[in-house]
Design an enzyme around this catalytic site. Sequence first.
Site, PDB file in Angstrom:
ATOM      1  N   ASP A  56       0.842  -1.194   0.000  1.00 53.28           N
ATOM      2  CA  ASP A  56       0.000   0.000   0.000  1.00 53.28           C
ATOM      3  C   ASP A  56       0.878   1.245   0.000  1.00 53.28           C
ATOM      4  O   ASP A  56       1.876   1.324   0.721  1.00 53.28           O
ATOM      5  CB  ASP A  56      -0.894   0.025   1.240  1.00 53.28           C
ATOM      6  CG  ASP A  56      -1.681   1.323   1.325  1.00 53.28           C
ATOM      7  OD1 ASP A  56      -2.606   1.507   0.509  1.00 53.28           O
ATOM      8  OD2 ASP A  56      -1.358   2.171   2.189  1.00 53.28           O
ATOM      9  N   TYR A  61       2.685  10.201   0.629  1.00 56.94           N
ATOM     10  CA  TYR A  61       3.824   9.673   1.375  1.00 56.94           C
ATOM     11  C   TYR A  61       5.132  10.109   0.712  1.00 56.94           C
ATOM     12  O   TYR A  61       5.593   9.510  -0.256  1.00 56.94           O
ATOM     13  CB  TYR A  61       3.770   8.150   1.456  1.00 56.94           C
ATOM     14  CG  TYR A  61       2.504   7.591   2.071  1.00 56.94           C
ATOM     15  CD1 TYR A  61       1.735   8.343   2.953  1.00 56.94           C
ATOM     16  CD2 TYR A  61       2.070   6.294   1.776  1.00 56.94           C
ATOM     17  CE1 TYR A  61       0.570   7.833   3.512  1.00 56.94           C
ATOM     18  CE2 TYR A  61       0.918   5.775   2.342  1.00 56.94           C
ATOM     19  CZ  TYR A  61       0.175   6.552   3.203  1.00 56.94           C
ATOM     20  OH  TYR A  61      -0.972   6.033   3.750  1.00 56.94           O
ATOM     21  N   LYS A  87      -3.670   5.803  -3.573  1.00 55.49           N
ATOM     22  CA  LYS A  87      -4.761   6.657  -3.125  1.00 55.49           C
ATOM     23  C   LYS A  87      -4.915   7.883  -4.015  1.00 55.49           C
ATOM     24  O   LYS A  87      -3.972   8.298  -4.686  1.00 55.49           O
ATOM     25  CB  LYS A  87      -4.525   7.063  -1.665  1.00 55.49           C
ATOM     26  CG  LYS A  87      -4.309   5.828  -0.757  1.00 55.49           C
ATOM     27  CD  LYS A  87      -4.037   6.200   0.668  1.00 55.49           C
ATOM     28  CE  LYS A  87      -3.789   4.945   1.494  1.00 55.49           C
ATOM     29  NZ  LYS A  87      -2.443   4.395   1.274  1.00 55.49           N
TER      30      LYS A  87
END
Length: 346
Positions: A56, A61, A87
Amino acid sequence: MGSPLIPPRPVGSTGLEISRIGFGGAPLGDLRRAPTDAGARELLEAAWDAGIRYFDTAPFYGAGLSERRIGDFLRDKPRDSYVLSTKVGRLLIPDRAFAMERHGDPRSLPFRPKFDFSYDGVMRSYENSLQRLGLESIDILFLHDIGAFSQRERHAETMAQALEGGGILALEELRAAGAVKAIGAGVNEWQIIDELMNHARFDIFLLANRYTLLDQQVIDTLLPRVEREGVAIVDGAPLNSGILATGPVPNAIYDYAQASPEMIEKTRRIEALCSKHGTTLIRAALNFPLGHSAITAIIPGFSNVAEFNDNLAGYRKPIPDALWAELREAGLLHPNAPGPVTPILA
């Protein structure tokens, strides 16, 4: 997808299977925790060799750094041998001054995140992630940090983008076209999941900090519904962003902020019972969520190989059922919280 070492679980009716222990990619974007490309690759190789096949990540990030590192690692792996989630909801805007002010490191990627849950924002984020990853497909796409917990004063605006502005429609179109296999949201509050499920058919949600040794309110709220409707839950941030790793130390972090005296005392009592039953706080915290049938996978975030190996070793050690029973009797665990069958790994 999975391996004999870490058996997979199905994601609803999507045909996807994910290893029960996955790889949380947030630390790969943090140059303090995973400072070099070589160190990040070594960590990913250790996870792969251990049998982890669910990875993930997110644009947020490290402003794309986590996606770049994970994509570089997975590129030469057979595409049907792993499951990848990322995401949408933030676009990365070129802005070196912002990156330097925030991170103070010239190696930081020169971008500023901007929330955008609209149809165009979701589609653009998806396409940009493909480019950063350097991969031909993404399996699971999550709306990232939608909801009042993260959005605060922007909550109404960003929900309108997702609902009226077409963000959820974009996810549905990507799934219908086969561009992704599953859609959901990655959030820190169960209430927004409950709300989103009233507006569309979702396959999977990543819920951080909300089913842990310190918080099990979803047993009475969300988990019965997702089980009824066949929706998978990935348990994120099982250490409550710090305190269940560090223990009840001064200035311990709980839910991204300094823990209250009450939470530190609760953690102290849990830690004492863990010690009494021959285990550690962090080992109990990492194993606990996998006891509930609604939790499809758990995705701890690892910073280095030593930390990864230490945490993985914790899944190979049995934890006495008496620990969970005594935690319930002491009022430190929900009375209906099931303990995991351990060891999780042979």
